[in-house]
Design an enzyme around this catalytic site. Structure first.
Site, mmCIF file in Angstrom:
data_model
loop_
_atom_site.group_PDB
_atom_site.id
_atom_site.type_symbol
_atom_site.label_atom_id
_atom_site.label_comp_id
_atom_site.label_asym_id
_atom_site.label_seq_id
_atom_site.Cartn_x
_atom_site.Cartn_y
_atom_site.Cartn_z
ATOM 1 C CB SER A 51 -18.849 47.160 -21.936
ATOM 2 O OG SER A 51 -18.055 47.743 -21.802
ATOM 3 C CE LYS A 79 -11.018 71.003 -35.860
ATOM 4 N NZ LYS A 79 -12.185 71.119 -34.601
#
Length: 311
Positions: free
Chosen positions: A128, A180
């Site tokens: 990765s 949020k």
């Protein structure tokens, strides 16, 4: 009076010698080879840990600079400017790491490869984010049974609102801004929130795919087929085009000497020792790409809400 001058001169020489010895000792303890003479050199850089930015360099009784992404970026920058260094052998054994850290280090390797030859030797694991770093190299050599690839993106979000309900624990969230508290462990995620995060993950994934395609000279469509999170042995990675050769460190070094047009260069090693401080115990939080096999192989524990360039 003359005797005093002689004594002062001797003391000055001793002081300079002590300062020089101290500098050499510090550099030696930091895990770097010290080169006092000129000549053609090959830098062997060990990337053998997770790729991340560490903002706490002072934990432990005798703290040392940790081998975070900033360390490697600065090191490669120095090697790029050092005219005596004719090429860089990057020895990789890493599961990847945080997105930004992996991207910045990968761009540094790309920049370095434009100035002098860079060869990657996959010693065990190049997955990765670590593969993102390896991709811009001029040549990649992997051990036959090494693990390469795991190109994909993954985000884990832990939820324990079910357990809290059983324990009779309630959390009241007061917020301004619709998203949020997205990913909050205290409530189920909405379909809209999941779609929003999936879009972000998809964008990051496509950037990764394009990076691999560009630097490995592959088409986007083909790269999408092999960049599905799958891991490959070194031998299979060669077949799909993720590495150039199945071989040993000696093979990688031989190729680098050929690209750098040098013979019997001095080999200078960097980054071999792991410096975590005497009592360092770090959990890495932040933004990164995909987890998986790297956690098993490295025995690393992760915490909620982090997207990573990890295998």
């Amino acid at each position: 009076m003359k005797k005093i001058y002689i004594i002062l001169l001797i003391l000055f020489v001793i002081l300079i010698s002590l300062i020089g010895a101290s500098i050499l000792l510090v550099m030696s303890l930091s895990g770097e080879n010290v080169d006092l003479f000129g000549g053609e050199k090959i830098a062997k850089v060990y990337l053998c840990n997770e790729i991340y930015f560490d903002y706490n360099q002072g934990d432990g009784i005798f703290p040392q600079q940790k081998k975070d992404a900033r360390y490697y970026i600065n090191l490669l920058d120095d090697l790029e400017k050092d005219d005596s260094v004719k090429g860089v052998l990057l020895v990789v054994n890493s599961p990847g790491g945080e997105v930004i850290a992996s991207e910045k280090l990968a761009r540094k390797v790309e920049e370095l490869a434009k100035k002098k030859p860079v060869v990657v030797y996959v010693e065990g694991l190049d997955a990765s984010g670590a593969y993102m770093v390896s991709a811009p190299a001029d040549y990649i050599v992997a051990e036959k049974h090494s693990i390469v690839g795991s190109i994909g993106v993954r985000m884990d979000l832990m939820h324990y609102y079910g357990l809290m309900k059983k324990l009779g624990i309630n959390v009241t969230t007061i917020k301004a801004g619709k998203y949020k508290d997205i990913g909050s462990p205290f409530r189920p995620m909405t379909k809209e929130e999941k779609e929003y995060l999936q879009k972000m993950i998809n964008e990051t994934y496509m950037d990764f795919v394009k990076w691999v395609a560009e630097h490995r000279h592959l088409s986007i469509n083909y790269t999408l087929k092999i960049a599905d999170g799958k891991i490959y042995s070194g031998e299979d990675a060669k077949k799909v085009g993720l590495v150039d050769e199945v071989g040993t460190e000696e093979d990688a070094l031989k190729k680098l000497e050929q690209l750098a047009n040098v013979s019997n260069p001095e080999i200078v090693e960097y980054g071999l020792e792991e410096n975590k401080g005497l009592f360092g115990l770090t959990y890495y939080l932040g933004y990164g790409i995909g987890k998986g096999i790297g956690e098993v192989l490295y025995g690393m524990e992760k915490i909620n809400g982090r997207v990573e360039l990890l295998s």
